[in-house]
Motif scaffolding. Structure first.
Motif, mmCIF file in Angstrom:
data_model
loop_
_atom_site.group_PDB
_atom_site.id
_atom_site.type_symbol
_atom_site.label_atom_id
_atom_site.label_comp_id
_atom_site.label_asym_id
_atom_site.label_seq_id
_atom_site.Cartn_x
_atom_site.Cartn_y
_atom_site.Cartn_z
ATOM 1 N N THR A 1 0.808 -1.221 0.000
ATOM 2 C CA THR A 1 0.000 0.000 0.000
ATOM 3 C C THR A 1 0.844 1.275 0.000
ATOM 4 O OG1 THR A 1 -0.156 0.049 2.421
ATOM 5 C CG2 THR A 1 -1.850 -1.195 1.230
ATOM 6 N N LYS A 2 2.148 1.136 0.248
ATOM 7 C CA LYS A 2 3.024 2.310 0.303
ATOM 8 C C LYS A 2 4.212 2.186 -0.645
ATOM 9 C CE LYS A 2 1.920 3.214 5.170
ATOM 10 N NZ LYS A 2 2.452 3.381 6.548
ATOM 11 N N PRO B 1 -3.572 5.278 -0.411
ATOM 12 C CA PRO B 1 -3.226 3.859 -0.521
ATOM 13 C C PRO B 1 -2.968 3.462 -1.960
ATOM 14 C CG PRO B 1 -5.593 4.114 -0.243
ATOM 15 C CD PRO B 1 -4.997 5.488 -0.097
ATOM 16 N N SER C 1 -2.984 0.574 -4.869
ATOM 17 C CA SER C 1 -3.390 -0.743 -5.372
ATOM 18 C C SER C 1 -2.907 -0.765 -6.807
ATOM 19 C CB SER C 1 -4.894 -0.964 -5.224
ATOM 20 O OG SER C 1 -5.625 0.057 -5.861
#
Length: 509
Positions: A56-57, A491, A493
Motif C-alpha cells: 500500500t506504500k 493507498p 493498489s
C-alpha cells in the motif's frame, strides 16, 4: 562389503562434484548477468525484497529508493529481477528513443484469464500494432472537435447539473458523483445513446469494472498466480482467489458479449452511433495480408475492455482529486471562477474549442494530474530483445517499470513537488507553457512513444468540461470533515486513490 562401501564413496563423491559444478554454474551465470551491475537495495536469497515492500506504500518506498540510487535501480520479487527507471531521461529513452526495445508486456496470468487479448496489455507484435491502429482510428472518430462527441459531453454535463440541482443543496459523495459522470460519458461514447445517472447500464459498468480491478490488483493475494503462473493449474490451492478470478472473467465476458451482440443486431452503417459501431464497421473493412479480418470477435471484446477500464478508472480519480483541491484551497476555486467569468456570461456554454481561453484552468488540470500521478509505475514494460538504457545492458525478457511517481515529484525539477501550484505551468504573460517545457515533460501519466495512451485527448476533454461547467455554475463547499490530500498518504493498489468527500453545491448568482 568393501565393494558396497566403494560404490557408496563413488556416489557421494559424484553427488558432491555435481553439486559443486551446479554452484559454479549458477555463480558464473550470475556474474555474467548484466543486471547485477545495476544498483539497488540488498535482498534476501530466493525471496528478494518481497518481505520489505509494503504493497500500500510502495510508491513512497520506490520514491525514497530513487533518491538514493538515481536514474536506474533494480529490485527482486522472489528470484525475478525488475528494473526501475526513475528519471525522465531514462524513461523517455526506453519509451521513445530505443525504438521497440522496451515495448513488450510481461505475461500476467490473472489479466490473461479475466480479460480478452487487448491493445493495452498485449505483448508487442505486428498484430498488436495493427489493433492499436484500429483502436486509435475509432477514438479519432470521437476526438475533440467532432460535433457528436461535443454533443454527448454537453448533454451529460446538463444531466449532471440537473441532478445536482434536484439535490437542492444536499451533501453529495464526490466519488459517486465522479463515477456517475464518467460512466455516463463512456456509455454514451461507446454505444451512442444518452444515459442518465440512474441508468442501470451505467451502474453495471461500474460494478463490472470494479470487480475486474479488485481481482487483478497486483498487490492482492492473487498476485501469486502472476509470479508463479503454473500454480493456477493446481485446483486445490488458493481456492478463494481462484473463485474471484473465474467470477470476474464470467461477469466481464457476459457484459461485453451482450453489448456487442445487441449493437450488431441494430447496426446501421448509415446511422453510426458510438465507437462500438465504428469498430464493427472496421471489423468488416480491415483485413490482414491473408484476407482475414484484423479484428475478430475476441479482438473486438478486447477493444471494449480498453475503452471501459482505461476510460473509467483514471478519469474518476482525477475528478475526485479535483474536489479535494478546490476544498483545501478556496483561493484556487475563486481564481478559476474569475477566469471563467472573464470569458463567459453565466448563461453561455463552455465548449472544448474554448479551452484556449482558460489557460489557468488547463494549467491546473495538468498540475493536478502531475500531483496525483495515479498510475505511479505505468503499465509494466518488458525488453523484447537485449537492449541498453541509462548506460546499462538489459537482457531480453526483463520487466521494466517507469517510476513516473518520482519523475513527477522530483525535487530537483519541481519546487515543493507535493504541493498543487498551477502557476508553475504559466509563463510571465499568463499563458500555458509549451509542451516541451521541462515541467510539462516531467509528467508521464499518459506514457510516451508507441505505447502512449491513445485516450489522452478524450480524457482531458471530459475532465475539462466537468470542471469548467461545475465552477461556472456552483460554489463547491465541504460538508463535514475534510480528508487529507497528501498523495503520499493515499493507498496504493493498481492506482493511487484519493479519499472521497461530502460536498455541497451552491448556485452562483
Amino acid at each position: 562389503m568393501e565393494l558396497s562401501m566403494a560404490l557408496e564413496e563413488i556416489f557421494t563423491f559424484s553427488l558432491l562434484a555435481a553439486s559443486l559444478l551446479l554452484i559454479f554454474y549458477l555463480v558464473t551465470k550470475s556474474l555474467k548477468n548484466p543486471l547485477r551491475k545495476i544498483p539497488g537495495p540488498p535482498g534476501l536469497p530466493l525471496l528478494g525484497h518481497i518481505l520489505s515492500l509494503n504493497p500500500t506504500k510502495i510508491h513512497n518506498q520506490f520514491y525514497e529508493m530513487a533518491r538514493k540510487y538515481g536514474a536506474i535501480m533494480k529490485v527482486k520479487i522472489f528470484t525475478k529481477t525488475i528494473v526501475v527507471l526513475n528519471s525522465k531521461e531514462a524513461c523517455l529513452e526506453a519509451l521513445s528513443k530505443t525504438g521497440t526495445d522496451f515495448q513488450g508486456r510481461p505475461s500476467l496470468k490473472r489479466n490473461q484469464i479475466v480479460l480478452p487479448p487487448n491493445v493495452a496489455f498485449s505483448n508487442f507484435s505486428d498484430k498488436q500494432v495493427m489493433l492499436r491502429r484500429l483502436f486509435t482510428k475509432a477514438m479519432k472518430a470521437y476526438g475533440p472537435g467532432v460535433v457528436h462527441l461535443e454533443k454527448i459531453l454537453q448533454e451529460t454535463i446538463q444531466c449532471l447539473v440537473d441532478d445536482i440541482d434536484q439535490k437542492e443543496g444536499q451533501a453529495i459523495d464526490s466519488a459517486e458523483l465522479s463515477i456517475g459522470y464518467v460512466c455516463c460519458v463512456l456509455a454514451s461514447m461507446m454505444f451512442g445513446e444518452k444515459y442518465s445517472y440512474d441508468d442501470e447500464l451505467c451502474h453495471r459498468m461500474n460494478r463490472v469494472n470494479s470487480q475486474v480491478i479488485k481481482t487483478t490488483d497486483p498487490f492482492s493475494n492473487g498476485v501469486v498466480f502472476d509470479v508463479i503462473p503454473f500454480l493456477y493449474d493446481f485446483k486445490f490451492l488458493f481456492k478463494k482467489e481462484r473463485k474471484k478470478i473465474e467470477s470476474a472473467k464470467e461477469t466481464f465476458s457476459n457484459f461485453i458479449k451482450t453489448r456487442i451482440e445487441e449493437a450488431k443486431k441494430s447496426f446501421d452503417v448509415n446511422q453510426m452511433r458510438g465507437c462500438l459501431d465504428y469498430l464493427i464497421e472496421l471489423q468488416k473493412q480491415e483485413n490482414d495480408v491473408d484476407g482475414q479480418p484484423l479484428l475478430d470477435e475476441v479482438g473486438l471484446q478486447g477493444m471494449m475492455a480498453n475503452f471501459l477500464i482505461g476510460g473509467l478508472e483514471t478519469s474518476r480519480r482525477s475528478l475526485a482529486q479535483m474536489f479535494l483541491d478546490l476544498l483545501h484551497d478556496p483561493t484556487l476555486q475563486k481564481t478559476l471562477q474569475a477566469e471563467i467569468d472573464s470569458q463567459y456570461e453565466p448563461t453561455e456554454t463552455i465548449t472544448l474549442k474554448d479551452k484556449v481561453k482558460l489557460p489557468r484552468m488547463e494549467a491546473y488540470m495538468l498540475e493536478q494530474m502531475r500531483f496525483l500521478t495515479q498510475v505511479p509505475f505505468m503499465i509494466p514494460h518488458m525488453a523484447v530483445r537485449d537492449a541498453e538504457v541509462a548506460g546499462y545492458k538489459i537482457p531480453a525478457g526483463t520487466v521494466v517499470l517507469m517510476n513516473s511517481y518520482h519523475v513527477a515529484h522530483n525535487p530537483d525539477v519541481f519546487d515543493e513537488p507535493f504541493e498543487v501550484k498551477p502557476e508553475r505551468l504559466l509563463d510571465e504573460n499568463g499563458k500555458l507553457v509549451d509542451r516541451d517545457h521541462p515541467l510539462r515533460e516531467n509528467f508521464l501519466g499518459f506514457g510516451a512513444g508507441r505505447r502512449q495512451c491513445p485516450g489522452e485527448s478524450f480524457a482531458k476533454s471530459r475532465i475539462f468540461l466537468f470542471l469548467a461547467n461545475i465552477l461556472q455554475k456552483y460554489h463547491v463547499e465541504v460538508d463535514g470533515e475534510l480528508p487529507d490530500r497528501d498523495v503520499r498518504k493515499y493507498p496504493m493498489s493498481i492506482l493511487l486513490t484519493p479519499p472521497s468527500v461530502k460536498v455541497r453545491f451552491t448556485r452562483r448568482q
